[in-house]
Write a protein that holds these residues in place. Structure first.
Motif, PDB file in Angstrom:
ATOM      1  N   PRO A 107      11.984 -14.959  55.515  1.00  0.00           N
ATOM      2  CA  PRO A 107      12.978 -15.458  54.562  1.00  0.00           C
ATOM      3  C   PRO A 107      13.404 -14.361  53.575  1.00  0.00           C
ATOM      4  O   PRO A 107      12.566 -13.611  53.071  1.00  0.00           O
ATOM      5  N   GLY A 108      14.703 -14.296  53.329  1.00  0.00           N
ATOM      6  CA  GLY A 108      15.219 -13.300  52.397  1.00  0.00           C
ATOM      7  C   GLY A 108      15.625 -11.996  53.045  1.00  0.00           C
ATOM      8  O   GLY A 108      16.267 -11.161  52.395  1.00  0.00           O
ATOM      9  N   VAL A 109      15.259 -11.784  54.295  1.00  0.00           N
ATOM     10  CA  VAL A 109      15.668 -10.567  55.014  1.00  0.00           C
ATOM     11  C   VAL A 109      17.019 -10.833  55.666  1.00  0.00           C
ATOM     12  O   VAL A 109      17.153 -11.728  56.505  1.00  0.00           O
ATOM     13  N   GLU A 110      18.026 -10.076  55.276  1.00  0.00           N
ATOM     14  CA  GLU A 110      19.378 -10.255  55.806  1.00  0.00           C
ATOM     15  C   GLU A 110      19.514  -9.649  57.196  1.00  0.00           C
ATOM     16  O   GLU A 110      20.185 -10.206  58.073  1.00  0.00           O
ATOM     17  N   SER A 111      18.925  -8.485  57.401  1.00  0.00           N
ATOM     18  CA  SER A 111      18.943  -7.818  58.704  1.00  0.00           C
ATOM     19  C   SER A 111      17.907  -6.716  58.688  1.00  0.00           C
ATOM     20  O   SER A 111      17.491  -6.242  57.629  1.00  0.00           O
ATOM     21  N   ALA A 112      17.477  -6.309  59.874  1.00  0.00           N
ATOM     22  CA  ALA A 112      16.499  -5.229  60.013  1.00  0.00           C
ATOM     23  C   ALA A 112      16.689  -4.593  61.373  1.00  0.00           C
ATOM     24  O   ALA A 112      16.962  -5.287  62.362  1.00  0.00           O
ATOM     25  N   GLY A 113      16.572  -3.280  61.426  1.00  0.00           N
ATOM     26  CA  GLY A 113      16.756  -2.604  62.710  1.00  0.00           C
ATOM     27  C   GLY A 113      16.239  -1.187  62.705  1.00  0.00           C
ATOM     28  O   GLY A 113      16.110  -0.560  61.640  1.00  0.00           O
ATOM     29  N   CYS A 298      27.691  -2.105  67.003  1.00  0.00           N
ATOM     30  CA  CYS A 298      28.204  -3.455  67.237  1.00  0.00           C
ATOM     31  C   CYS A 298      27.374  -4.483  66.473  1.00  0.00           C
ATOM     32  O   CYS A 298      26.146  -4.522  66.599  1.00  0.00           O
ATOM     33  N   LYS A 299      28.045  -5.328  65.715  1.00  0.00           N
ATOM     34  CA  LYS A 299      27.330  -6.240  64.839  1.00  0.00           C
ATOM     35  C   LYS A 299      26.674  -7.395  65.578  1.00  0.00           C
ATOM     36  O   LYS A 299      25.877  -8.130  64.989  1.00  0.00           O
ATOM     37  N   ASN A 300      26.984  -7.552  66.892  1.00  0.00           N
ATOM     38  CA  ASN A 300      26.266  -8.584  67.645  1.00  0.00           C
ATOM     39  C   ASN A 300      24.959  -8.052  68.219  1.00  0.00           C
ATOM     40  O   ASN A 300      24.227  -8.789  68.875  1.00  0.00           O
ATOM     41  N   ASP A 301      24.663  -6.793  67.975  1.00  0.00           N
ATOM     42  CA  ASP A 301      23.354  -6.226  68.297  1.00  0.00           C
ATOM     43  C   ASP A 301      22.560  -6.193  66.996  1.00  0.00           C
ATOM     44  O   ASP A 301      23.004  -5.593  66.009  1.00  0.00           O
ATOM     45  N   PRO A 302      21.394  -6.824  66.927  1.00  0.00           N
ATOM     46  CA  PRO A 302      20.693  -6.949  65.640  1.00  0.00           C
ATOM     47  C   PRO A 302      20.268  -5.623  65.031  1.00  0.00           C
ATOM     48  O   PRO A 302      20.275  -5.483  63.803  1.00  0.00           O
ATOM     49  N   ASP A 303      19.880  -4.664  65.864  1.00  0.00           N
ATOM     50  CA  ASP A 303      19.522  -3.353  65.318  1.00  0.00           C
ATOM     51  C   ASP A 303      20.745  -2.646  64.745  1.00  0.00           C
ATOM     52  O   ASP A 303      20.722  -2.125  63.631  1.00  0.00           O
ATOM     53  N   GLN A 304      21.819  -2.621  65.520  1.00  0.00           N
ATOM     54  CA  GLN A 304      23.032  -1.942  65.069  1.00  0.00           C
ATOM     55  C   GLN A 304      23.646  -2.634  63.853  1.00  0.00           C
ATOM     56  O   GLN A 304      24.194  -1.972  62.960  1.00  0.00           O
ATOM     57  N   ARG A 305      23.555  -3.936  63.809  1.00  0.00           N
ATOM     58  CA  ARG A 305      24.065  -4.661  62.647  1.00  0.00           C
ATOM     59  C   ARG A 305      23.362  -4.205  61.377  1.00  0.00           C
ATOM     60  O   ARG A 305      23.987  -4.048  60.319  1.00  0.00           O
ATOM     61  N   ALA A 306      22.062  -3.970  61.455  1.00  0.00           N
ATOM     62  CA  ALA A 306      21.313  -3.545  60.275  1.00  0.00           C
ATOM     63  C   ALA A 306      21.792  -2.187  59.773  1.00  0.00           C
ATOM     64  O   ALA A 306      21.844  -1.948  58.561  1.00  0.00           O
ATOM     65  N   LEU A 307      22.174  -1.311  60.696  1.00  0.00           N
ATOM     66  CA  LEU A 307      22.666   0.005  60.298  1.00  0.00           C
ATOM     67  C   LEU A 307      24.019  -0.120  59.604  1.00  0.00           C
ATOM     68  O   LEU A 307      24.279   0.534  58.587  1.00  0.00           O
ATOM     69  N   ASP A 309      25.108  -2.761  58.030  1.00  0.00           N
ATOM     70  CA  ASP A 309      24.877  -3.401  56.737  1.00  0.00           C
ATOM     71  C   ASP A 309      24.404  -2.391  55.702  1.00  0.00           C
ATOM     72  O   ASP A 309      24.883  -2.370  54.564  1.00  0.00           O
ATOM     73  N   ALA A 310      23.453  -1.553  56.078  1.00  0.00           N
ATOM     74  CA  ALA A 310      22.854  -0.618  55.129  1.00  0.00           C
ATOM     75  C   ALA A 310      23.867   0.407  54.627  1.00  0.00           C
ATOM     76  O   ALA A 310      23.972   0.663  53.419  1.00  0.00           O
ATOM     77  N   ILE A 311      24.633   1.000  55.544  1.00  0.00           N
ATOM     78  CA  ILE A 311      25.578   2.038  55.124  1.00  0.00           C
ATOM     79  C   ILE A 311      26.776   1.424  54.415  1.00  0.00           C
ATOM     80  O   ILE A 311      27.333   2.018  53.483  1.00  0.00           O
TER      81      ILE A 311
END
Length: 512
Positions: A107-113, A298-307, A309-311
């Motif tokens: 909970p509270g984690v928006e994304s991670a990768g 690509c934002k439908n890939d959870p790892d790539q989405r995290a990148l 989001d961060a940048i």
């Protein structure tokens, strides 16, 4: 795992007299990965692989690392390297192969990768290619052509009059109160063209994702790329009777080193770079790279989405602090407004495969992020460089990046269609790419900020576009003369896919 050789971002090194053949920047494409696995409970036993990787964990900004997230990171086998609480980005190292999916269930984690596929540190130390360095005869010949008030090598810089920088310098060289940070491979601040304008306080090494303020940590080693030094000189090479002249020779330039020795620009380093700039009175950042290991994220890939989001958080925060972020469009002749693009080289630190991506939902970062100024390259005849990416609604502005095609040769006394700039160790050489176009725009933005010192980042960008010289589509575009159309430009004279709002104008930057 076989790790492909890294490719330096967004720069072409082109031998004189030959066809353009070598791209030192390849843009990797991202295919959507398989569906995200179900998150393991935070208390699950940690299954590790043989090597540690780096991760970003995105949480709500402004509240530090929540205790339960900190515990979840530790339980999942992670070690916090640093956190950027202002934007809610946490940099973590872990050898747990399930670390990211585990954290996504907290909970509270928006994304991670994970930010990379190679172990820490990157294994390869080979940089590809080399600039075309000037020899003593070329330096002597150029010096003989220099007129009063010109630096010795300025006669070879066709790119300055192409954006009216030579005329701008008669009015203003820019303000020493303005700083442009080169987020790149490092800057040799001992070079005579850079030393007079170097801002040490705004310089840092961000390679690990955590600022290293050791004196000189921002410099490239002898084994590393000269890319950042060349870019820095294009922006703010001093008008001091030595070498070349920058677009804004009176402003300050800083070095923010984000590339590994192997030449990779990873997310944690790029986030650090933008956050450092935001906190150290930087007015403009120059970003002549794409963030590894994916060309498009690509934002439908959870790892790539995290990148992404961060940048995105980092660039938006920097702009909120008054920073104008300028980035290169890339060198693959891609139409970034097309329905699909095939990318054959992502991930470039792992096992690449052909991916067909939708550039409307898969992003080259930071280039395609909201608010970032996206720059295409032109050659000595003012046409889109043969290699430059393009796309209606994606390209914001154009500037000289060089070209070696036979048509785009400069008028004498210039002898090369590439861009001349400083190299580490007190040398000078030619390079080309959207890497070289971007510092021209960063320099013009610095001149605008010098003219309007209280202007917000949004106003500087608005003036940059409004003052650009409208450049109509080149139609048909057959840049190599083989009778085939090489790219199709869409749009109007005032805004199109090749040149955006037009070609950067340094004279307007100091007079309007």
């Amino acid at each position: 795992m076989t790790v492909p050789q890294p490719r330096l971002r967004r720069v072409l090194v082109l031998p004189l007299g030959t066809a353009m053949a070598t791209a030192l920047a390849f843009l990797p494409n991202v295919t959507a990965s398989a569906a995200e696995p179900a998150a393991a409970p935070a208390s699950a036993s940690v299954a590790t692989d043989a090597t540690a990787l780096s991760y970003v964990v995105n949480v709500r900004p402004g509240h530090g690392v929540p205790k339960h997230v900190r515990k979840a990171i530790a339980d999942a086998g992670g070690t916090i390297v640093t956190s950027y609480d202002e934007i809610g980005v946490i940099v973590v190292h872990s050898s747990n192969a399930a670390f990211a999916p585990t954290l996504r269930g907290v909970p509270g984690v928006e994304s991670a990768g994970n930010t990379r596929n190679a172990p820490l540190p990157a294994q390869s130390t080979t940089d590809e290619g080399a600039p075309v360095a000037l020899d003593a005869t070329q330096i002597a010949d150029a010096t003989a052509e220099a007129t009063d008030g010109q630096d010795p090598l300025e006669p070879l810089q066709w790119d300055l009059p192409a954006i009216k920088a030579d005329k701008a310098h008669e009015k203003s060289l820019g303000s020493p109160d303005v700083t442009v940070a080169v987020i790149d491979t490092g800057v040799d601040d001992t070079h005579p063209d850079i030393a007079p304008n170097f801002d040490r306080a705004a310089s840092v090494n961000c390679v690990t994702g955590k600022p290293d303020t050791t004196d000189g940590a921002w410099r490239p080693t002898a084994a590393e790329s000269p890319h950042g030094t060349h870019v820095a000189g294009e922006i703010a090479g001093a008008r001091n009777g030595v070498g070349i002249t920058g677009v804004a020779p009176g402003v300050k330039v800083a070095g923010i080193k984000v590339a590994t020795t192997a030449g990779y620009f990873y997310t944690e380093a790029v986030v650090c770079g933008f956050m450092w700039a935001a906190g150290h009175h930087v007015d403009v950042t120059n970003n002549s790279y794409y963030t590894d290991p994916w060309y498009f994220n690509c934002k439908n890939d959870p790892d790539q989405r995290a990148l992404v989001d961060a940048i995105t958080k980092a660039t938006r925060y920097a702009e909120h602090k008054g920073v104008v972020n300028v980035a290169a469009a890339g060198n693959e002749s891609y139409d970034l407004a097309a329905d699909t693009i095939t990318d054959p080289v992502s991930p470039n630190d792992g096992t690449p495969s052909d991916r067909v991506i939708d550039p409307r939902t898969c992003y080259d970062i930071p280039t395609q992020l909201p608010g970032v100024v996206t720059v295409a390259a032109t050659g000595a005849k003012g046409l889109k460089s043969s290699f430059s990416n393009y796309g209606l609604g994606v390209i914001d502005i154009a500037a000289p990046g060089g070209d070696s095609t036979a048509y785009q040769k400069p008028e004498p006394p210039a002898t090369s269609g590439l861009i001349l700039g400083p190299l580490p160790g007190g040398r000078w050489g030619y390079m080309a790419g959207t890497s070289m176009a971007t510092p021209h725009v960063a320099g013009v933005a610095a001149l605008i900020k010098s003219t309007h010192p209280h202007a917000s980042a949004a106003l500087v960008k608005a003036l940059l576009y409004a003052e650009a010289d409208a450049t109509p589509c080149t139609d048909p575009y057959d840049i190599n003369g083989d009778g085939k159309v090489d790219a199709v430009c869409e749009g109007t004279k005032n805004r199109n896919g090749f040149y955006g709002w037009g070609t950067a104008d340094a004279l307007d930057a100091v007079t309007k």
